[in-house]
Scaffold this motif. Structure first.
Motif, PDB file in Angstrom:
ATOM      1  N   PRO A 136      -0.664 -56.864 -20.748  1.00 16.23           N
ATOM      2  CA  PRO A 136      -0.905 -57.970 -19.798  1.00 16.23           C
ATOM      3  C   PRO A 136      -2.393 -58.087 -19.496  1.00 16.23           C
ATOM      4  O   PRO A 136      -3.112 -57.076 -19.444  1.00 16.23           O
ATOM      5  CB  PRO A 136      -0.126 -57.534 -18.555  1.00 16.23           C
ATOM      6  N   ILE A 137      -2.856 -59.306 -19.276  1.00 20.30           N
ATOM      7  CA  ILE A 137      -4.250 -59.496 -18.875  1.00 20.30           C
ATOM      8  C   ILE A 137      -4.360 -60.192 -17.524  1.00 20.30           C
ATOM      9  O   ILE A 137      -5.310 -59.944 -16.777  1.00 20.30           O
ATOM     10  CB  ILE A 137      -5.065 -60.254 -19.942  1.00 20.30           C
ATOM     11  N   GLU A 138      -3.403 -61.055 -17.158  1.00 20.27           N
ATOM     12  CA  GLU A 138      -3.497 -61.680 -15.841  1.00 20.27           C
ATOM     13  C   GLU A 138      -2.168 -62.302 -15.445  1.00 20.27           C
ATOM     14  O   GLU A 138      -1.344 -62.656 -16.284  1.00 20.27           O
ATOM     15  CB  GLU A 138      -4.595 -62.750 -15.804  1.00 20.27           C
ATOM     16  N   ASN A 139      -1.989 -62.389 -14.127  1.00 16.66           N
ATOM     17  CA  ASN A 139      -0.850 -63.076 -13.532  1.00 16.66           C
ATOM     18  C   ASN A 139      -1.387 -64.158 -12.610  1.00 16.66           C
ATOM     19  O   ASN A 139      -2.369 -63.925 -11.892  1.00 16.66           O
ATOM     20  CB  ASN A 139       0.024 -62.082 -12.750  1.00 16.66           C
ATOM     21  N   ASN A 140      -0.778 -65.334 -12.656  1.00 14.06           N
ATOM     22  CA  ASN A 140      -1.337 -66.452 -11.886  1.00 14.06           C
ATOM     23  C   ASN A 140      -1.121 -66.318 -10.383  1.00 14.06           C
ATOM     24  O   ASN A 140      -1.676 -67.092  -9.602  1.00 14.06           O
ATOM     25  CB  ASN A 140      -0.783 -67.787 -12.391  1.00 14.06           C
ATOM     26  N   GLN A 141      -0.331 -65.317  -9.959  1.00 20.31           N
ATOM     27  CA  GLN A 141      -0.154 -65.057  -8.530  1.00 20.31           C
ATOM     28  C   GLN A 141      -0.965 -63.844  -8.061  1.00 20.31           C
ATOM     29  O   GLN A 141      -1.461 -63.814  -6.943  1.00 20.31           O
ATOM     30  CB  GLN A 141       1.337 -64.805  -8.212  1.00 20.31           C
ATOM     31  N   GLU A 142      -1.096 -62.839  -8.934  1.00 24.19           N
ATOM     32  CA  GLU A 142      -1.711 -61.566  -8.541  1.00 24.19           C
ATOM     33  C   GLU A 142      -3.131 -61.369  -9.072  1.00 24.19           C
ATOM     34  O   GLU A 142      -3.842 -60.472  -8.632  1.00 24.19           O
ATOM     35  CB  GLU A 142      -0.829 -60.398  -9.025  1.00 24.19           C
ATOM     36  N   GLY A 143      -3.549 -62.165 -10.082  1.00 26.89           N
ATOM     37  CA  GLY A 143      -4.904 -62.031 -10.618  1.00 26.89           C
ATOM     38  C   GLY A 143      -4.956 -61.229 -11.907  1.00 26.89           C
ATOM     39  O   GLY A 143      -3.943 -61.021 -12.581  1.00 26.89           O
ATOM     40  N   VAL A 144      -6.160 -60.743 -12.258  1.00 23.60           N
ATOM     41  CA  VAL A 144      -6.390 -60.121 -13.558  1.00 23.60           C
ATOM     42  C   VAL A 144      -5.996 -58.648 -13.544  1.00 23.60           C
ATOM     43  O   VAL A 144      -5.896 -58.014 -12.490  1.00 23.60           O
ATOM     44  CB  VAL A 144      -7.874 -60.240 -13.987  1.00 23.60           C
ATOM     45  N   VAL A 145      -5.779 -58.118 -14.752  1.00 22.64           N
ATOM     46  CA  VAL A 145      -5.516 -56.692 -14.935  1.00 22.64           C
ATOM     47  C   VAL A 145      -6.830 -56.051 -15.369  1.00 22.64           C
ATOM     48  O   VAL A 145      -7.235 -56.166 -16.533  1.00 22.64           O
ATOM     49  CB  VAL A 145      -4.415 -56.465 -15.993  1.00 22.64           C
ATOM     50  N   ASN A 146      -7.511 -55.410 -14.438  1.00 21.65           N
ATOM     51  CA  ASN A 146      -8.851 -54.896 -14.714  1.00 21.65           C
ATOM     52  C   ASN A 146      -8.875 -53.873 -15.842  1.00 21.65           C
ATOM     53  O   ASN A 146      -9.839 -53.814 -16.615  1.00 21.65           O
ATOM     54  CB  ASN A 146      -9.445 -54.283 -13.445  1.00 21.65           C
TER      55      ASN A 146
END
Length: 358
Positions: A136-146
């Motif tokens: 995963p790289i990002e979720n539109n509710q929670e933001g990016v996966v650093n």
């Protein structure tokens, strides 16, 4: 027209479909032999997009674009396995949404390997233990996966493709009497994203919400306990054989997660709907105007930027940064080439790939 005659028609059509699919697989086998002799890559997302676009255009019947995609992505997966089986690593456990994203691109029949961390997926691809990795790289509710972004900077891997999937939760249990349920298992974030359902259906009932490390673990526990339930993915409920009582119980149907498909050596041809990802390690980022001047080069060439993330460089005691940048277009486009050549070693190309629209 009787039911029996309609079923006979369906059987006849199925016979034709099976014959045509075997014909297709024979051609695929020949393509595989040719690719082996040329040492070509089997997975070609841009070619799959061309096929799907053509079929969408030809379609005049009851099949929706989503239905066509679902059927043909599975056909593509079977075809790839016939050409040359390739192992796919993903952030586990089995039944996770990353597993679902992997299957959405590689089909149910591919050789999958669930790994415990994002780093372990990167290292599996880096060492050749798997051909592709899904993270995963990002979720539109929670933001990016650093962690994913940091490893794109640290490791020498490329992005072969991306996948966007809607995050839908199911309520899986062995009982259909809600008042009999004593425990509901899920990941803590899933409880939060399904709070309206829980409030509407379980207020005043004795069910206890028990957080666990993953929605897959929740499904496994619900499979072992007849009076328990799980809030989990549909793929997890199928994996552990827990009946689904309710589908799509999330508070919003707008929840989306984007995943990257990683490879060690990979380059897509232009598809006409491409995205490029780069890492920019610009000199003197602590001075005014450095980033602005760099971004103006994209504006001057009418290249649409879609994402920019800053991350700490972690060198010395000063505050320095590097940037993950995504934009529309392919690395072979003249304007993109000019920027890449102008900045040389300050820019690391991570891949140009088909832009997912969901």
């Amino acid at each position: 027209m009787t039911l029996e005659s309609l079923r006979t028609q369906i059987d006849s059509i199925d016979d034709q479909l099976l014959h045509l699919l075997n014909q297709r697989m024979e051609v695929v086998r020949q393509v595989g032999e040719l690719k082996k002799s040329n040492k070509s890559v089997i997975y070609r997302p841009e070619r799959e997009k061309q096929i799907l676009d053509r079929l969408h255009e030809l379609n005049k019947g009851l099949m929706t674009p989503a239905a066509i995609d679902a059927i043909y992505l599975e056909i593509f997966a079977v075809s790839r396995n016939l050409e040359m089986p390739e192992r796919v690593a993903y952030l586990g456990p089995e039944g996770s949404f990353t597993h679902q994203a992997a299957e959405s691109r590689f089909g149910a029949m591919s050789d999958y390997m669930a790994l415990p961390t994002i780093r372990s997926v990167f290292e599996s691809v880096e060492t050749g233990r798997s051909r592709f990795g899904v993270v995963p790289i990002e979720n539109n509710q929670e933001g990016v996966v650093n962690e994913t972004i940091d490893l794109l900077f640290e490791k020498d891997l490329l992005i072969a493709a991306e996948a966007q999937i809607p995050i839908h939760f199911t309520f899986a249990t062995q009982t259909d009497v809600l008042s009999e349920i004593t425990h509901i298992y899920s990941k803590d974030i899933a409880f939060g994203q399904c709070s309206k359902f829980l409030r509407d259906y379980f207020e005043g009932l004795p069910a206890e919400l028990i957080p666990v490390e993953s929605t897959s673990k929740a499904a496994k526990l619900a499979a072992q306990q007849p009076r328990a339930a799980a809030i989990c993915s549909n793929i997890a409920s199928k994996l552990f054989g827990v009946p689904v009582l309710f589908d799509n119980i999330e508070d919003t149907d707008l929840n989306r997660t984007r995943f990257l498909i990683l490879a060690k050596d990979f380059e897509n041809q232009k598809s006409g709907r491409d995205k490029t990802t780069i890492v920019a390690r610009l000199p003197n980022t602590n001075k005014p105007g450095v980033l602005a001047q760099f971004l103006q080069e994209f504006d001057a060439r009418q290249i649409n930027l879609t994402k920019i993330e800053s991350r700490p460089l972690r060198e010395g005691a000063t505050f320095k940064y590097w940037f993950l940048i995504e934009f529309e277009g392919h690395a072979s486009d003249p304007g993109v080439q000019e920027i890449l050549e102008h900045h040389g070693a300050d820019v690391k190309w991570l891949g140009s790939y088909v832009r997912s629209l969901g």
